[in-house]
Structures are given as structure tokens and as C-alpha cells.
Design a protein around this motif. Structure first.
Motif, PDB file in Angstrom:
ATOM      1  N   ALA A  10       0.911  -1.185   0.186  1.00 49.97           N
ATOM      2  CA  ALA A  10      -0.097  -0.017  -0.118  1.00 49.97           C
ATOM      3  C   ALA A  10       0.883   1.169  -0.076  1.00 49.97           C
ATOM      4  CB  ALA A  10      -1.147   0.077   1.293  1.00 49.97           C
ATOM      5  N   LEU A  11       1.820   1.079   0.650  1.00 50.01           N
ATOM      6  CA  LEU A  11       2.749   2.332   1.071  1.00 50.01           C
ATOM      7  C   LEU A  11       3.613   2.566  -0.507  1.00 50.01           C
ATOM      8  CD1 LEU A  11       4.167   4.418   2.898  1.00 50.01           C
ATOM      9  CD2 LEU A  11       6.114   2.817   2.952  1.00 50.01           C
ATOM     10  N   ALA A  12       3.804   1.495  -1.369  1.00 43.44           N
ATOM     11  CA  ALA A  12       4.331   1.620  -2.506  1.00 43.44           C
ATOM     12  C   ALA A  12       3.427   2.185  -3.540  1.00 43.44           C
ATOM     13  CB  ALA A  12       5.132   0.487  -3.002  1.00 43.44           C
ATOM     14  N   PHE A  13       2.236   1.574  -3.408  1.00 43.28           N
ATOM     15  CA  PHE A  13       1.085   2.024  -4.145  1.00 43.28           C
ATOM     16  C   PHE A  13       1.029   3.284  -4.075  1.00 43.28           C
ATOM     17  CE2 PHE A  13      -3.451   2.882  -4.461  1.00 43.28           C
ATOM     18  CZ  PHE A  13      -3.768   2.632  -5.905  1.00 43.28           C
ATOM     19  N   GLY A  14       0.841   4.109  -3.055  1.00 43.90           N
ATOM     20  CA  GLY A  14       0.629   5.422  -2.530  1.00 43.90           C
ATOM     21  C   GLY A  14       1.491   6.331  -3.188  1.00 43.90           C
ATOM     22  N   TYR A  15       3.021   5.859  -2.907  1.00 47.16           N
ATOM     23  CA  TYR A  15       3.911   6.540  -3.295  1.00 47.16           C
ATOM     24  C   TYR A  15       3.836   6.746  -4.798  1.00 47.16           C
ATOM     25  CZ  TYR A  15       8.884   7.941  -4.468  1.00 47.16           C
ATOM     26  OH  TYR A  15       9.983   8.529  -4.952  1.00 47.16           O
ATOM     27  N   LEU A  16       3.682   5.745  -5.656  1.00 43.89           N
ATOM     28  CA  LEU A  16       3.727   5.988  -7.240  1.00 43.89           C
ATOM     29  C   LEU A  16       2.468   6.892  -7.652  1.00 43.89           C
ATOM     30  CD1 LEU A  16       4.272   2.111  -8.371  1.00 43.89           C
ATOM     31  CD2 LEU A  16       5.731   4.189  -8.587  1.00 43.89           C
ATOM     32  N   LEU A  17       1.407   6.729  -6.966  1.00 46.15           N
ATOM     33  CA  LEU A  17       0.237   7.842  -7.345  1.00 46.15           C
ATOM     34  C   LEU A  17       0.563   9.296  -6.860  1.00 46.15           C
ATOM     35  CD1 LEU A  17      -3.277   6.263  -6.271  1.00 46.15           C
ATOM     36  CD2 LEU A  17      -2.256   6.677  -8.370  1.00 46.15           C
ATOM     37  N   GLY A  18       1.420   9.319  -5.485  1.00 51.34           N
ATOM     38  CA  GLY A  18       1.692  10.571  -5.054  1.00 51.34           C
ATOM     39  C   GLY A  18       2.847  11.240  -6.036  1.00 51.34           C
ATOM     40  N   SER A  19       3.601  10.397  -6.643  1.00 49.73           N
ATOM     41  CA  SER A  19       4.941  10.968  -7.433  1.00 49.73           C
ATOM     42  C   SER A  19       4.576  11.540  -8.583  1.00 49.73           C
ATOM     43  CB  SER A  19       5.939   9.765  -7.407  1.00 49.73           C
ATOM     44  OG  SER A  19       5.390   8.904  -8.376  1.00 49.73           O
ATOM     45  N   VAL A  20       3.262  11.568  -9.163  1.00 48.00           N
ATOM     46  CA  VAL A  20       3.085  12.211 -10.529  1.00 48.00           C
ATOM     47  C   VAL A  20       3.168  13.627 -10.080  1.00 48.00           C
ATOM     48  CG1 VAL A  20       1.481  12.311 -12.115  1.00 48.00           C
ATOM     49  CG2 VAL A  20       1.462  10.268 -11.040  1.00 48.00           C
ATOM     50  N   PRO A  21       3.949  14.606 -10.705  1.00 46.87           N
ATOM     51  CA  PRO A  21       4.306  15.966 -10.574  1.00 46.87           C
ATOM     52  C   PRO A  21       3.224  16.787 -11.325  1.00 46.87           C
ATOM     53  CG  PRO A  21       5.908  15.087 -12.155  1.00 46.87           C
ATOM     54  CD  PRO A  21       5.144  13.985 -11.891  1.00 46.87           C
ATOM     55  N   TRP A  22       2.164  16.879 -10.936  1.00 45.74           N
ATOM     56  CA  TRP A  22       1.165  17.452 -11.898  1.00 45.74           C
ATOM     57  C   TRP A  22       1.594  19.067 -12.141  1.00 45.74           C
ATOM     58  CZ3 TRP A  22      -1.772  14.888 -14.754  1.00 45.74           C
ATOM     59  CH2 TRP A  22      -2.196  13.561 -14.355  1.00 45.74           C
ATOM     60  N   GLY A  23       1.993  19.653 -11.123  1.00 44.52           N
ATOM     61  CA  GLY A  23       2.374  21.137 -11.761  1.00 44.52           C
ATOM     62  C   GLY A  23       3.535  20.923 -12.855  1.00 44.52           C
ATOM     63  N   LEU A  24       4.351  20.077 -12.913  1.00 44.18           N
ATOM     64  CA  LEU A  24       5.240  20.026 -13.782  1.00 44.18           C
ATOM     65  C   LEU A  24       4.796  19.863 -15.154  1.00 44.18           C
ATOM     66  CD1 LEU A  24       8.182  20.306 -14.951  1.00 44.18           C
ATOM     67  CD2 LEU A  24       8.554  18.079 -14.273  1.00 44.18           C
ATOM     68  N   VAL A  25       3.922  18.521 -15.086  1.00 44.37           N
ATOM     69  CA  VAL A  25       3.191  17.985 -16.152  1.00 44.37           C
ATOM     70  C   VAL A  25       2.125  19.093 -16.987  1.00 44.37           C
ATOM     71  CG1 VAL A  25       1.513  16.553 -17.129  1.00 44.37           C
ATOM     72  CG2 VAL A  25       3.289  15.463 -15.413  1.00 44.37           C
ATOM     73  N   LEU A  26       1.425  19.869 -16.209  1.00 41.88           N
ATOM     74  CA  LEU A  26       0.497  20.748 -16.778  1.00 41.88           C
ATOM     75  C   LEU A  26       1.176  22.035 -17.262  1.00 41.88           C
ATOM     76  CD1 LEU A  26      -2.245  20.699 -13.964  1.00 41.88           C
ATOM     77  CD2 LEU A  26      -2.509  19.959 -16.048  1.00 41.88           C
ATOM     78  N   THR A  27       2.091  22.664 -16.483  1.00 39.81           N
ATOM     79  CA  THR A  27       3.001  23.821 -17.212  1.00 39.81           C
ATOM     80  C   THR A  27       3.718  23.339 -18.323  1.00 39.81           C
ATOM     81  OG1 THR A  27       4.677  23.369 -15.531  1.00 39.81           O
ATOM     82  CG2 THR A  27       3.094  25.037 -14.952  1.00 39.81           C
ATOM     83  N   ARG A  28       4.311  22.269 -18.613  1.00 41.21           N
ATOM     84  CA  ARG A  28       5.015  22.043 -19.855  1.00 41.21           C
ATOM     85  C   ARG A  28       3.930  21.456 -20.741  1.00 41.21           C
ATOM     86  NH1 ARG A  28       9.847  17.469 -18.220  1.00 41.21           N
ATOM     87  NH2 ARG A  28      11.378  19.124 -17.591  1.00 41.21           N
ATOM     88  N   ALA A  29       2.749  20.958 -20.628  1.00 40.51           N
ATOM     89  CA  ALA A  29       1.638  20.687 -21.555  1.00 40.51           C
ATOM     90  C   ALA A  29       1.217  22.197 -22.154  1.00 40.51           C
ATOM     91  CB  ALA A  29       0.487  19.978 -20.966  1.00 40.51           C
ATOM     92  N   ALA A  30       1.401  23.200 -21.198  1.00 36.01           N
ATOM     93  CA  ALA A  30       0.729  24.593 -21.548  1.00 36.01           C
ATOM     94  C   ALA A  30       1.840  25.445 -22.258  1.00 36.01           C
ATOM     95  CB  ALA A  30       0.336  25.305 -20.277  1.00 36.01           C
TER      96      ALA A  30
END
Length: 198
Positions: A10-30
Motif C-alpha cells: 500500500a505504501l508503494a502504491f501510494g508513493y507511485l500515485l503521489g509521485s506524479v508531478p502535476w504542476g510540472l506536467v501541466l505547465t509543460r503541456a501549456a
């Protein structure tokens, strides 16, 4: 499967979900480049706001919050409440220390809020209320984050939920550690207000 492997999974599962850097993804996409080269260099919503794109900042905050919610609820549904809490803390670790970015991530305020909201809706709403009140008064995101963190275990303890109080204290400790530079600037009176550079 025994409890320890389930909690680790569960800890590893949560880590993988949490590690998605949405701020970086969205600003690059924009087409705004690397958010780590702007303002404070942080990947969270407050720094995304410094690009001048309020919609992207709001989207970043929402997605960072939702990854905390998703980690806890999915793991709890699959393996039970203790696993859900482990996944929620894992999401915090993933957000703060994402392997994809050399373990240099965000400060965990929105993700932590999502985790607390999923753990107990009343606790999440109380923390959100504290954050909103402080940010409205001070216009300083880090001051609101610190106040909300300190409030979380207190609110849980007052409700008689000592298990959640301990969990919230762990969440708060991580967020406060990530804000140690901000806390120093708050004490010095040099912390920028929302929308300012720095």
C-alpha cells in the motif's frame, strides 16, 4: 498475505500515485517550460500561480489533492483502513520525494489535505477551513499551510480520534519539514505573499 507485506504494498502504491508531478506536467503541456525554473522552483500550485495562469494553478491544486484522496481510498477499499492510511502517507512521500525528479518534489499541502479528507471528511474540511481563513488574512500560502498542519492533529484529538491524531501528526511533520525554509522566512518577515515572485 500478512499485514506487513500489505502495508508495504500500500505504501508503494501510494508513493507511485503521489509521485506524479502535476504542476510540472501541466505547465509543460501549456508550453510554459519547466516550473522548477520559475519563482521558488517548487512544483506545487502556489508556484504555478506565479506563471500568471490561475486555471493551471487551480488544476494543479485539485490534481495534487485528488492523488492523496485516490491513494487512500483505493488502498483502503482493496486491503482495509490501515493499508489506506499507509497509502495516504506513501502519496505524501511520493509528492515530496518523487523518484522521477531526483527526489525533489513539492511540499505536500494539497496532497496532505486530500489524504486527510479521505481519512475523515470532517477532519479534511476543518483543516481546509483553517487554511482558507489564514490565507485570507495573511495572503501567505506557507503561513496557511503551517497553521493547517498544526490544527490537524489537534482537531482529531478533540474529536477523540487518537489514531487519526497520530496519523495527522505524521502528515504535519512531513509538511512542516518541507516548509522549513518558508518558516525561517516567516520568522524574518521576508516570506512572499501569494502572487509575488520568490
Amino acid at each position: 498475505m500478512s499485514p506487513a507485506p500489505i502495508l508495504a504494498l500500500a505504501l508503494a502504491f501510494g508513493y507511485l500515485l503521489g509521485s506524479v508531478p502535476w504542476g510540472l506536467v501541466l505547465t509543460r503541456a501549456a508550453g510554459l517550460g519547466d516550473i522548477r525554473q520559475i519563482g521558488s522552483g517548487n512544483i506545487g500550485a502556489t508556484n504555478v500561480l506565479r506563471t500568471g495562469h490561475k486555471g493551471l494553478a487551480a488544476a494543479t491544486m485539485l490534481l495534487d489533492l485528488l492523488k492523496g484522496v485516490a491513494a487512500l481510498l483505493i488502498a483502503a477499499g482493496l486491503w482495509g483502513e490501515p493499508a489506506g492510511l499507509a497509502a495516504g502517507f506513501g502519496a505524501m512521500l511520493g509528492h515530496a520525494f518523487p523518484v522521477w525528479l531526483g527526489f525533489k518534489g513539492g511540499k505536500g499541502v494539497a496532497t496532505g489535505g486530500g489524504v486527510l479528507l479521505a481519512a475523515a471528511w470532517w477532519l479534511g474540511l476543518a483543516v481546509l477551513l483553517v487554511w482558507l481563513v489564514v490565507v485570507a488574512i495573511t495572503r501567505i500560502s506557507s503561513a496557511a499551510a503551517v497553521a493547517a498542519c498544526l490544527a490537524a492533529p489537534v482537531v482529531a484529538a478533540l474529536a477523540g480520534r487518537w489514531d487519526l491524531a497520530l496519523f495527522a501528526a505524521g502528515i504535519a511533520a512531513l509538511v512542516l519539514w518541507r516548509h522549513r525554509g518558508n518558516i525561517a522566512r516567516l520568522r524574518a518577515g521576508t516570506e512572499p505573499r501569494i502572487g509575488q515572485k520568490g
